[in-house]
Design a protein around this motif. Structure first.
Motif, PDB file in Angstrom:
ATOM      1  N   PHE A 107       7.060   2.701   0.995  1.00 54.45           N
ATOM      2  CA  PHE A 107       6.297   3.776   1.469  1.00 54.45           C
ATOM      3  C   PHE A 107       5.899   3.398   2.892  1.00 54.45           C
ATOM      4  O   PHE A 107       6.025   2.235   3.397  1.00 54.45           O
ATOM      5  N   ASN A 108       5.503   4.348   4.008  1.00 50.84           N
ATOM      6  CA  ASN A 108       4.928   4.064   5.392  1.00 50.84           C
ATOM      7  C   ASN A 108       3.615   5.181   5.144  1.00 50.84           C
ATOM      8  O   ASN A 108       3.703   6.351   4.815  1.00 50.84           O
ATOM      9  N   LEU A 109       2.625   4.460   5.477  1.00 51.17           N
ATOM     10  CA  LEU A 109       1.172   5.194   5.729  1.00 51.17           C
ATOM     11  C   LEU A 109       0.723   5.034   7.148  1.00 51.17           C
ATOM     12  O   LEU A 109       0.445   3.887   7.488  1.00 51.17           O
ATOM     13  N   SER A 110       0.810   5.903   7.878  1.00 52.65           N
ATOM     14  CA  SER A 110       0.448   5.735   9.331  1.00 52.65           C
ATOM     15  C   SER A 110      -0.934   6.560   9.715  1.00 52.65           C
ATOM     16  O   SER A 110      -0.997   7.880   9.450  1.00 52.65           O
ATOM     17  N   GLU A 138      -0.376  -7.668   0.594  1.00 54.24           N
ATOM     18  CA  GLU A 138      -0.156  -7.554  -0.800  1.00 54.24           C
ATOM     19  C   GLU A 138      -0.855  -6.318  -1.226  1.00 54.24           C
ATOM     20  O   GLU A 138      -1.913  -6.328  -1.297  1.00 54.24           O
ATOM     21  N   TYR A 139      -0.202  -5.178  -1.454  1.00 57.31           N
ATOM     22  CA  TYR A 139      -0.608  -3.893  -2.131  1.00 57.31           C
ATOM     23  C   TYR A 139      -0.512  -3.779  -3.496  1.00 57.31           C
ATOM     24  O   TYR A 139       0.307  -4.232  -4.005  1.00 57.31           O
ATOM     25  N   PRO A 140      -1.372  -2.905  -4.099  1.00 60.03           N
ATOM     26  CA  PRO A 140      -1.279  -2.716  -5.389  1.00 60.03           C
ATOM     27  C   PRO A 140      -0.174  -1.930  -5.758  1.00 60.03           C
ATOM     28  O   PRO A 140       0.638  -1.316  -4.786  1.00 60.03           O
ATOM     29  N   ALA A 141       0.467  -1.870  -6.878  1.00 60.15           N
ATOM     30  CA  ALA A 141       1.384  -1.247  -7.409  1.00 60.15           C
ATOM     31  C   ALA A 141       1.433   0.088  -7.386  1.00 60.15           C
ATOM     32  O   ALA A 141       2.376   0.940  -7.045  1.00 60.15           O
ATOM     33  N   ASP A 142       0.045   0.602  -7.834  1.00 60.76           N
ATOM     34  CA  ASP A 142      -0.133   1.938  -8.040  1.00 60.76           C
ATOM     35  C   ASP A 142      -0.246   2.725  -6.806  1.00 60.76           C
ATOM     36  O   ASP A 142      -1.375   1.998  -5.970  1.00 60.76           O
ATOM     37  N   VAL A 157      -3.452   2.301  -3.507  1.00 60.07           N
ATOM     38  CA  VAL A 157      -3.048   1.902  -2.231  1.00 60.07           C
ATOM     39  C   VAL A 157      -3.763   2.892  -0.984  1.00 60.07           C
ATOM     40  O   VAL A 157      -4.412   2.719  -0.156  1.00 60.07           O
ATOM     41  N   LEU A 158      -3.767   4.177  -1.811  1.00 64.84           N
ATOM     42  CA  LEU A 158      -4.352   5.178  -0.819  1.00 64.84           C
ATOM     43  C   LEU A 158      -5.933   4.732  -0.766  1.00 64.84           C
ATOM     44  O   LEU A 158      -6.623   5.000   0.341  1.00 64.84           O
ATOM     45  N   ARG A 159      -6.495   4.271  -1.802  1.00 62.39           N
ATOM     46  CA  ARG A 159      -7.928   3.952  -1.916  1.00 62.39           C
ATOM     47  C   ARG A 159      -8.251   2.867  -0.860  1.00 62.39           C
ATOM     48  O   ARG A 159      -9.073   3.036  -0.060  1.00 62.39           O
TER      49      ARG A 159
END
Length: 151
Positions: A56-59, A101-105, A109-111
Protein backbone atom coordinates in the motif's frame (compact mmCIF):
# COMPACT_ATOMS: atom_id res chain seq x y z
CA UNK A 1 -10.88 -0.02 -1.88
CA UNK A 2 -14.50 0.99 -2.35
CA UNK A 3 -15.31 -0.41 1.10
CA UNK A 4 -12.51 1.62 2.72
CA UNK A 5 -13.62 4.67 0.74
CA UNK A 6 -17.18 4.30 1.99
CA UNK A 7 -15.89 4.06 5.56
CA UNK A 8 -13.88 7.25 4.98
CA UNK A 9 -16.93 9.00 3.53
CA UNK A 10 -18.81 8.32 6.77
CA UNK A 11 -16.29 10.34 8.83
CA UNK A 12 -17.37 13.86 9.79
CA UNK A 13 -13.99 15.31 8.79
CA UNK A 14 -14.28 13.98 5.22
CA UNK A 15 -15.96 16.28 2.72
CA UNK A 16 -15.86 13.93 -0.27
CA UNK A 17 -14.37 10.71 -1.55
CA UNK A 18 -13.31 10.26 -5.16
CA UNK A 19 -13.04 6.69 -6.36
CA UNK A 20 -10.39 6.00 -9.00
CA UNK A 21 -10.17 9.56 -10.42
CA UNK A 22 -8.91 9.90 -14.00
CA UNK A 23 -5.60 11.44 -12.92
CA UNK A 24 -5.06 8.67 -10.32
CA UNK A 25 -7.01 5.61 -11.52
CA UNK A 26 -5.47 3.27 -8.94
CA UNK A 27 -6.44 5.36 -5.90
CA UNK A 28 -9.24 6.51 -3.66
CA UNK A 29 -8.90 10.14 -2.57
CA UNK A 30 -10.63 11.51 0.52
CA UNK A 31 -10.79 15.32 0.71
CA UNK A 32 -11.15 16.76 4.20
CA UNK A 33 -13.58 19.47 5.31
CA UNK A 34 -11.95 22.91 5.15
CA UNK A 35 -13.53 23.83 8.48
CA UNK A 36 -11.54 21.04 10.14
CA UNK A 37 -8.41 23.18 9.60
CA UNK A 38 -7.42 26.74 10.45
CA UNK A 39 -7.56 29.26 7.61
CA UNK A 40 -3.83 28.91 6.90
CA UNK A 41 -4.49 25.45 5.39
CA UNK A 42 -6.24 25.75 2.02
CA UNK A 43 -7.02 22.04 1.53
CA UNK A 44 -6.13 18.58 2.82
CA UNK A 45 -6.60 15.07 1.49
CA UNK A 46 -5.66 11.44 2.02
CA UNK A 47 -4.85 9.26 -0.99
CA UNK A 48 -5.08 5.47 -0.69
CA UNK A 49 -3.54 2.95 -3.04
CA UNK A 50 -3.89 -0.68 -2.00
CA UNK A 51 -2.67 -3.82 -3.74
CA UNK A 52 -4.09 -7.33 -3.47
CA UNK A 53 -0.67 -8.59 -2.33
CA UNK A 54 -0.83 -6.40 0.82
CA UNK A 55 1.30 -3.55 -0.48
CA UNK A 56 0.00 0.00 0.00
CA UNK A 57 0.76 3.70 -0.26
CA UNK A 58 -1.17 6.20 1.86
CA UNK A 59 -0.34 9.83 1.29
CA UNK A 60 -1.58 12.74 3.42
CA UNK A 61 -1.33 16.20 1.87
CA UNK A 62 -2.01 19.72 3.05
CA UNK A 63 -1.97 22.73 0.72
CA UNK A 64 -0.75 25.99 2.25
CA UNK A 65 -0.84 29.13 0.05
CA UNK A 66 0.99 27.47 -2.82
CA UNK A 67 3.13 25.21 -0.62
CA UNK A 68 2.55 21.60 0.44
CA UNK A 69 3.04 19.56 3.63
CA UNK A 70 3.09 15.83 2.80
CA UNK A 71 3.82 12.54 4.54
CA UNK A 72 3.40 8.96 3.36
CA UNK A 73 2.97 5.46 4.81
CA UNK A 74 4.21 2.68 2.53
CA UNK A 75 4.47 -1.08 2.39
CA UNK A 76 6.31 -2.33 -0.69
CA UNK A 77 9.71 -3.79 -1.61
CA UNK A 78 12.32 -1.09 -2.21
CA UNK A 79 16.04 -0.39 -1.96
CA UNK A 80 15.92 2.46 0.56
CA UNK A 81 14.18 0.96 3.63
CA UNK A 82 12.30 -2.06 4.95
CA UNK A 83 9.06 -2.89 3.14
CA UNK A 84 7.14 -1.01 5.86
CA UNK A 85 8.38 2.57 5.97
CA UNK A 86 7.26 6.15 6.62
CA UNK A 87 8.22 9.09 4.43
CA UNK A 88 8.55 12.04 6.78
CA UNK A 89 7.02 15.47 6.20
CA UNK A 90 7.01 18.03 4.82
CA UNK A 91 8.62 16.70 1.60
CA UNK A 92 8.86 12.91 1.57
CA UNK A 93 11.95 11.42 -0.03
CA UNK A 94 13.83 8.13 -0.08
CA UNK A 95 16.74 9.66 1.83
CA UNK A 96 14.62 10.67 4.82
CA UNK A 97 12.30 7.66 4.99
CA UNK A 98 12.20 5.75 8.29
CA UNK A 99 11.65 2.03 8.82
CA UNK A 100 8.28 1.16 10.33
CA UNK A 101 6.16 -1.78 11.48
CA UNK A 102 2.53 -1.56 10.46
CA UNK A 103 -0.31 -3.88 11.47
CA UNK A 104 -1.30 -6.60 9.02
CA UNK A 105 -4.96 -5.51 8.89
CA UNK A 106 -5.57 -2.48 6.66
CA UNK A 107 -8.26 -1.17 9.01
CA UNK A 108 -5.64 -1.01 11.77
CA UNK A 109 -3.23 0.78 9.42
CA UNK A 110 -5.92 3.36 8.66
CA UNK A 111 -6.54 3.79 12.37
CA UNK A 112 -2.90 4.69 13.04
CA UNK A 113 -2.83 6.96 9.99
CA UNK A 114 -5.85 8.86 11.29
CA UNK A 115 -4.30 9.09 14.75
CA UNK A 116 -1.26 10.70 13.14
CA UNK A 117 -3.41 13.05 11.05
CA UNK A 118 -5.39 14.03 14.16
CA UNK A 119 -2.15 14.86 16.00
CA UNK A 120 -1.02 16.90 12.98
CA UNK A 121 -4.29 18.84 12.85
CA UNK A 122 -4.04 19.57 16.58
CA UNK A 123 -0.50 20.83 16.04
CA UNK A 124 -1.64 23.16 13.24
CA UNK A 125 -4.48 24.55 15.39
CA UNK A 126 -2.08 25.11 18.30
CA UNK A 127 0.12 27.25 16.05
CA UNK A 128 -2.58 29.53 14.63
CA UNK A 129 -1.00 32.71 16.05
CA UNK A 130 2.41 31.83 14.57
CA UNK A 131 1.92 29.03 12.03
CA UNK A 132 4.90 26.95 10.94
CA UNK A 133 4.67 26.87 7.15
CA UNK A 134 5.81 23.76 5.28
CA UNK A 135 9.00 25.52 4.15
CA UNK A 136 9.89 26.12 7.83
CA UNK A 137 8.84 22.71 9.14
CA UNK A 138 11.33 20.08 10.28
CA UNK A 139 10.21 16.61 11.27
CA UNK A 140 11.48 15.75 14.75
CA UNK A 141 9.48 12.57 15.44
CA UNK A 142 6.41 14.49 16.49
CA UNK A 143 3.15 12.73 17.25
CA UNK A 144 4.80 9.86 19.15
CA UNK A 145 4.59 7.46 16.21
CA UNK A 146 4.84 4.00 17.80
CA UNK A 147 5.13 2.30 14.41
CA UNK A 148 8.56 3.81 13.62
CA UNK A 149 11.43 1.41 14.24
CA UNK A 150 14.44 3.65 13.51
CA UNK A 151 16.27 4.84 16.62
Amino acid sequence: MRLLGSRLAALSMVESVHYFPLEKPDRVVASFEETYYPDVVDAAALELRLRLNGEFNLSYRERWAGDRWVCRWDRHPNTHNTDDHFHVPPRPSETTALDAEYPADMNDVLRLVFETIEARVNEVWAETTAPVYPTEYEFERQYELPYLTNP
